[in-house]
Design a protein around this motif. Sequence first.
Motif, mmCIF file in Angstrom:
data_model
loop_
_atom_site.group_PDB
_atom_site.id
_atom_site.type_symbol
_atom_site.label_atom_id
_atom_site.label_comp_id
_atom_site.label_asym_id
_atom_site.label_seq_id
_atom_site.Cartn_x
_atom_site.Cartn_y
_atom_site.Cartn_z
ATOM 1 N N LYS A 319 0.429 -1.197 -0.237
ATOM 2 C CA LYS A 319 -0.398 -0.108 -0.131
ATOM 3 C C LYS A 319 0.849 1.061 -0.125
ATOM 4 O O LYS A 319 0.944 2.451 -0.451
ATOM 5 C CB LYS A 319 -1.138 -0.077 1.118
ATOM 6 C CG LYS A 319 -2.221 1.486 0.639
ATOM 7 C CD LYS A 319 -2.610 0.954 2.573
ATOM 8 C CE LYS A 319 -4.064 2.596 2.809
ATOM 9 N NZ LYS A 319 -4.665 2.290 3.497
ATOM 10 N N GLN A 320 2.059 1.226 0.513
ATOM 11 C CA GLN A 320 2.473 2.811 0.977
ATOM 12 C C GLN A 320 3.634 2.971 -0.057
ATOM 13 O O GLN A 320 3.461 4.203 -0.690
ATOM 14 C CB GLN A 320 3.219 2.499 2.061
ATOM 15 C CG GLN A 320 3.287 2.579 3.474
ATOM 16 C CD GLN A 320 2.008 3.573 3.486
ATOM 17 O OE1 GLN A 320 2.410 4.700 2.774
ATOM 18 N NE2 GLN A 320 1.016 3.368 4.553
ATOM 19 N N LEU A 323 0.791 3.975 -2.826
ATOM 20 C CA LEU A 323 0.604 5.793 -2.655
ATOM 21 C C LEU A 323 1.840 7.017 -3.351
ATOM 22 O O LEU A 323 1.548 7.315 -3.331
ATOM 23 C CB LEU A 323 0.624 5.669 -1.217
ATOM 24 C CG LEU A 323 -0.678 4.965 -0.448
ATOM 25 C CD1 LEU A 323 -0.631 5.336 1.054
ATOM 26 C CD2 LEU A 323 -1.871 5.915 -1.019
ATOM 27 N N GLU A 324 3.248 5.820 -2.446
ATOM 28 C CA GLU A 324 3.782 6.848 -2.940
ATOM 29 C C GLU A 324 4.028 6.713 -4.675
ATOM 30 O O GLU A 324 4.797 8.011 -5.132
ATOM 31 C CB GLU A 324 5.411 6.225 -2.855
ATOM 32 C CG GLU A 324 7.001 6.779 -2.884
ATOM 33 C CD GLU A 324 7.041 8.185 -2.990
ATOM 34 O OE1 GLU A 324 7.553 9.249 -3.174
ATOM 35 O OE2 GLU A 324 6.400 8.688 -1.940
ATOM 36 N N LEU A 326 1.359 6.764 -6.500
ATOM 37 C CA LEU A 326 0.788 7.402 -6.945
ATOM 38 C C LEU A 326 1.184 8.966 -7.029
ATOM 39 O O LEU A 326 0.561 10.311 -7.580
ATOM 40 C CB LEU A 326 -0.523 7.766 -6.705
ATOM 41 C CG LEU A 326 -0.887 6.320 -7.276
ATOM 42 C CD1 LEU A 326 -2.915 5.688 -6.288
ATOM 43 C CD2 LEU A 326 -1.502 6.153 -8.629
ATOM 44 N N ARG A 327 2.147 9.413 -5.880
ATOM 45 C CA ARG A 327 2.233 10.716 -5.530
ATOM 46 C C ARG A 327 3.101 11.131 -6.647
ATOM 47 O O ARG A 327 2.822 12.544 -7.180
ATOM 48 C CB ARG A 327 2.756 11.001 -4.331
ATOM 49 C CG ARG A 327 3.436 12.036 -3.435
ATOM 50 C CD ARG A 327 3.950 11.917 -2.130
ATOM 51 N NE ARG A 327 5.597 11.450 -2.571
ATOM 52 C CZ ARG A 327 6.517 11.880 -3.332
ATOM 53 N NH1 ARG A 327 6.522 13.365 -3.689
ATOM 54 N NH2 ARG A 327 7.927 11.368 -3.577
ATOM 55 N N ARG A 381 -7.938 12.710 -8.680
ATOM 56 C CA ARG A 381 -6.670 12.465 -7.893
ATOM 57 C C ARG A 381 -7.626 11.792 -6.073
ATOM 58 O O ARG A 381 -6.718 10.813 -6.136
ATOM 59 C CB ARG A 381 -5.959 13.170 -7.022
ATOM 60 C CG ARG A 381 -5.094 14.074 -7.916
ATOM 61 C CD ARG A 381 -3.983 14.889 -7.356
ATOM 62 N NE ARG A 381 -4.068 16.386 -6.706
ATOM 63 C CZ ARG A 381 -3.882 17.071 -7.645
ATOM 64 N NH1 ARG A 381 -2.930 17.589 -8.329
ATOM 65 N NH2 ARG A 381 -4.274 18.040 -6.924
ATOM 66 N N LEU A 385 -7.103 7.510 -5.315
ATOM 67 C CA LEU A 385 -7.002 7.413 -4.165
ATOM 68 C C LEU A 385 -7.414 6.772 -3.550
ATOM 69 O O LEU A 385 -7.741 5.954 -2.815
ATOM 70 C CB LEU A 385 -6.147 9.169 -3.276
ATOM 71 C CG LEU A 385 -5.240 9.112 -3.421
ATOM 72 C CD1 LEU A 385 -5.259 10.279 -2.455
ATOM 73 C CD2 LEU A 385 -3.444 8.562 -3.036
ATOM 74 N N ILE A 388 -7.686 2.812 -3.343
ATOM 75 C CA ILE A 388 -6.746 1.738 -2.633
ATOM 76 C C ILE A 388 -7.520 1.723 -1.686
ATOM 77 O O ILE A 388 -7.368 0.402 -1.260
ATOM 78 C CB ILE A 388 -5.291 2.784 -2.365
ATOM 79 C CG1 ILE A 388 -5.017 3.815 -4.009
ATOM 80 C CG2 ILE A 388 -4.351 1.804 -1.589
ATOM 81 C CD1 ILE A 388 -3.111 4.190 -3.415
ATOM 82 N N GLU A 389 -8.201 1.823 -0.903
ATOM 83 C CA GLU A 389 -8.717 1.241 0.143
ATOM 84 C C GLU A 389 -9.906 0.315 -0.446
ATOM 85 O O GLU A 389 -10.637 -0.469 0.060
ATOM 86 C CB GLU A 389 -10.108 2.585 0.352
ATOM 87 C CG GLU A 389 -8.994 3.444 1.367
ATOM 88 C CD GLU A 389 -8.267 3.640 2.236
ATOM 89 O OE1 GLU A 389 -8.688 2.491 3.029
ATOM 90 O OE2 GLU A 389 -7.076 4.379 2.330
#
Length: 513
Positions: A319-320, A323-324, A326-327, A381, A385, A388-389
């Motif tokens: 997951k992390q 997120l990185e 996507l950022r 965006r 995000l 992901i959930e």
Amino acid sequence: MYNVMIVDDEPVIRFGLKASVDWTKEGLHYVGDYPNGEEALKAAEGLTIDLLITDIKMPVMDGLILMKEMLQRFPRLKVILVSSYTDFDYVREGLQLGAVDYVLKPTLEPEEFTKLIQKCVEMIKMDRMVEEKLALVNQTTLIREQKGLEHVIKKVILEDSSLDELHRKVGWLKAPFLLLTMTLNHNDKLEEQYGFLYKTMILEDVQNYFYKNIDEGICFSVNENQMFFLLNTKVDPYVDIERLKKVLEQETNSSFTVGFEMINDLFSVKEGFEKSRLASGRRFFHPNESIFRYESFQEGKLTSLDIKWLHQILLPYDKQGLLEFLRKRFQEWESKMALPMEIKNDACEIFGHLFMKQLELDELMEKYKQIKKIETLEGVRKTLLLQIENYAELSYHKHHHPHGDNAIMQKALDFIHGHYTEELTLQLVSSHVHISRNYFSVLFKRFIGENFIDYVMNLRIQKAKELLENTSMRVYEVAEQSGFNDVKYFSKLFKKLTGSSPIDFRSRSQSPL
């Protein structure tokens, strides 16, 4: 009611004339009575006077001068002259100026005077009827011209037809031309709350209002949430656009974004339309603005997705790491200022790799459609995000409750059928069955084959049919009992879905065979 005033320098005559007629009964509003023409003219300021009853000889300003002044202001004015036996030469002049008739003070009879008033009222009504018919003819002719030009412009813009017919159709509309693309905002919320057809009805309301109230120009829808306008402008285009936008937003209770371009020749209409459309799309990057003029700019190009790296953080799921990933992608979207559709396509590709094994192909394509309807960069965006959930939730349900979705859907359907005539949202039902709103949306479409709101609207329309067939409720009561809080929207939707208005449907269903 029509406005009437009495002018005479003798108070007794004024009182007698006023008292001899029931003005309201005759369809007249009694403005007042005045001792001379000058005071009468002052009293008429800001009003439309339909019937003037005036003495001829008066101090300050006599009746004939007053009549001339009044006729200049109100060409359809009806005049009754009040005279004595010695005024006949003046009476003749008044009749030549257009007075309807005259009455003699010494022999004035209330009954005859009332008949003369009634005659004037009928003449006023006839004038109004003629004016309305002429206005209708003029409006019909104008709308025919507008629709003819609309048809040609549509063919040029949407079908790439020849421009030859344009100048023959546009003689009544002068350059410079203002081209607008007006885009309906908050489409996802409108669809979720009212269903897909609601947007169509808003655009129909826009077009109907435009052709009823604006003489110079055309407008038509180019897709499910955009209108194209061609107008003539004589002032700062921002002034015209702001005025039009404001009145249409008030008329439809909606919000719009406008992109525009100016052209001096209709041979540039196709290019101008495309520029106005691109300008409207700038709200994607500037959501707090609503009017954009086309400006040439260099769109950036996004780098290709690193698919190998994306798969490494999905298998196993990190997951992390996601997120990185996507950022960094979000930063590139913003810095490159690519076309909105390119950014949305990029988001769809990320979404596809993320959910390829969790969703069926038709469900995946439905999600792509939803992403492509998102109106702002921030919206794209947030959507990714949020997925992901959903990714974690879908994976959990797939491995731990392979058959639990049936029970969830049955519980949801029971709740929907028990509450569809009340305020009912996707969020409310998903909370009831204890899953996320987005996962419930996917699940509902998979099991039922249509979107949640469309399913609810069909239930409400079926309920309305039953009430129309079996009760004597008024239409607004049927709307309320079926779950609609806006009777105008209910009536339009009912006709769209059934082909009949609620009243016509009731008449047909209750009439004997």
